[in-house]
Design a protein around this motif. Structure first.
Motif, PDB file in Angstrom:
ATOM      1  N   GLY A   1      -2.416  -8.804  -2.927  1.00  0.00           N
ATOM      2  CA  GLY A   1      -3.547  -8.489  -2.059  1.00  0.00           C
ATOM      3  C   GLY A   1      -4.245  -7.222  -2.512  1.00  0.00           C
ATOM      4  N   TRP A   2      -5.428  -7.028  -1.972  1.00  0.00           N
ATOM      5  CA  TRP A   2      -6.227  -5.881  -2.399  1.00  0.00           C
ATOM      6  C   TRP A   2      -5.693  -4.562  -1.856  1.00  0.00           C
ATOM      7  CZ3 TRP A   2      -8.968  -6.580  -6.464  1.00  0.00           C
ATOM      8  CH2 TRP A   2      -9.486  -7.847  -6.734  1.00  0.00           C
ATOM      9  N   SER A   3      -4.856  -4.601  -0.844  1.00  0.00           N
ATOM     10  CA  SER A   3      -4.271  -3.357  -0.338  1.00  0.00           C
ATOM     11  C   SER A   3      -3.308  -2.739  -1.356  1.00  0.00           C
ATOM     12  CB  SER A   3      -3.545  -3.606   0.981  1.00  0.00           C
ATOM     13  OG  SER A   3      -2.441  -4.466   0.782  1.00  0.00           O
ATOM     14  N   TYR A   4      -2.930  -3.519  -2.358  1.00  0.00           N
ATOM     15  CA  TYR A   4      -2.060  -3.026  -3.426  1.00  0.00           C
ATOM     16  C   TYR A   4      -2.716  -1.867  -4.178  1.00  0.00           C
ATOM     17  CZ  TYR A   4       0.978  -3.266  -7.545  1.00  0.00           C
ATOM     18  OH  TYR A   4       1.849  -2.967  -8.544  1.00  0.00           O
ATOM     19  N   PHE A   5      -4.040  -1.881  -4.260  1.00  0.00           N
ATOM     20  CA  PHE A   5      -4.749  -0.836  -5.006  1.00  0.00           C
ATOM     21  C   PHE A   5      -5.020   0.400  -4.165  1.00  0.00           C
ATOM     22  CE2 PHE A   5      -5.689  -4.723  -7.361  1.00  0.00           C
ATOM     23  CZ  PHE A   5      -5.207  -4.337  -8.591  1.00  0.00           C
TER      24      PHE A   5
ATOM     25  N   VAL B   1      -1.403  -1.679 -12.129  1.00  0.00           N
ATOM     26  CA  VAL B   1      -1.939  -2.901 -12.754  1.00  0.00           C
ATOM     27  C   VAL B   1      -0.884  -3.515 -13.671  1.00  0.00           C
ATOM     28  CG1 VAL B   1      -3.641  -3.731 -14.425  1.00  0.00           C
ATOM     29  CG2 VAL B   1      -4.369  -2.295 -12.526  1.00  0.00           C
TER      30      VAL B   1
ATOM     31  N   TRP C   1       0.802  -1.225   0.000  1.00  0.00           N
ATOM     32  CA  TRP C   1       0.000   0.000   0.000  1.00  0.00           C
ATOM     33  C   TRP C   1       0.834   1.273   0.000  1.00  0.00           C
ATOM     34  CZ3 TRP C   1       0.917   3.173   4.067  1.00  0.00           C
ATOM     35  CH2 TRP C   1       1.518   2.605   5.195  1.00  0.00           C
TER      36      TRP C   1
ATOM     37  N   PHE D   1      -0.230 -12.802  -6.084  1.00  0.00           N
ATOM     38  CA  PHE D   1      -1.083 -11.613  -5.993  1.00  0.00           C
ATOM     39  C   PHE D   1      -0.784 -10.896  -4.683  1.00  0.00           C
ATOM     40  CE2 PHE D   1      -5.196  -9.628  -4.840  1.00  0.00           C
ATOM     41  CZ  PHE D   1      -5.261  -8.729  -5.891  1.00  0.00           C
TER      42      PHE D   1
END
Length: 176
Positions: A139-143, A124, A42, A137
């Motif tokens: 994780g969603w914290s990447y976005f 992305v 993040w 992957f």
């Protein structure tokens, strides 16, 4: 060039200051990668924000080649797949230069909203290259990182344009 009403006339950017800010952002990125969070997904990429800023404001001085070189430096520092950040920064630089004339007509908060897709696409692209090469992957914290980068855009704009806003010879009787 026709200026927007209320827009301040800026002095030319000092090339030494441009390179100092780029090298400073690279140093901060390197410090953040080794610091408290390690390589947290993040954490915003400050070098990408500064590269996009200078690509928008000084497209003849900071272009795709500079973005590629700084991307290679980040790849070497992180031990990432060589060319991964170089590709992402090159794409960022290209799209920033292609939209720089339109982007400068908007206020800074609106600019932040318009550079958000650039940062999302760069992240992305980094993730796709990482996944294709056998990574996992993140994780969603990447976005969260592109959102934080877009939120940093007004702060970076104020800080990096500050040396250009000063009057060369201040005078009370001159409006410029």
């Amino acid at each position: 060039m026709i200026m927007r009403p209320g827009q301040q006339l800026l002095l030319p950017a000092n090339p030494v200051f441009i390179w100092f800010t780029l090298l400073g952002a690279l140093s901060i990125n390197m410090f953040l990668n080794m610091g408290l969070w390690g390589r947290a997904a993040w954490v915003p990429d400050l070098l990408a924000v500064v590269l996009v800023f200078w690509s928008v404001h000084q497209p003849l001085r900071i272009g795709v080649g500079v973005a590629f070189a700084f991307g290679l430096a980040m790849d070497v520092h992180q031990g990432a797949l060589l060319g991964q950040h170089a590709l992402a920064y090159t794409v960022l630089g290209f799209f920033a230069i292609s939209m720089h004339r339109r982007l400068l007509w908007f206020a800074v908060p609106t600019q932040a909203v318009q550079v958000l897709p650039l940062f999302v696409s760069a992240h992305v692209l980094l993730m796709l290259v990482r996944l294709i090469s056998g990574g996992v992957f993140p994780g969603w914290s990447y976005f969260l990182a592109p959102v934080l980068e877009a939120a940093l855009w007004p702060v970076v704009s104020v800080l990096l344009l500050a040396p250009q806003r000063r009057a060369p010879n201040p005078d009370d009787n001159r409006p410029l």
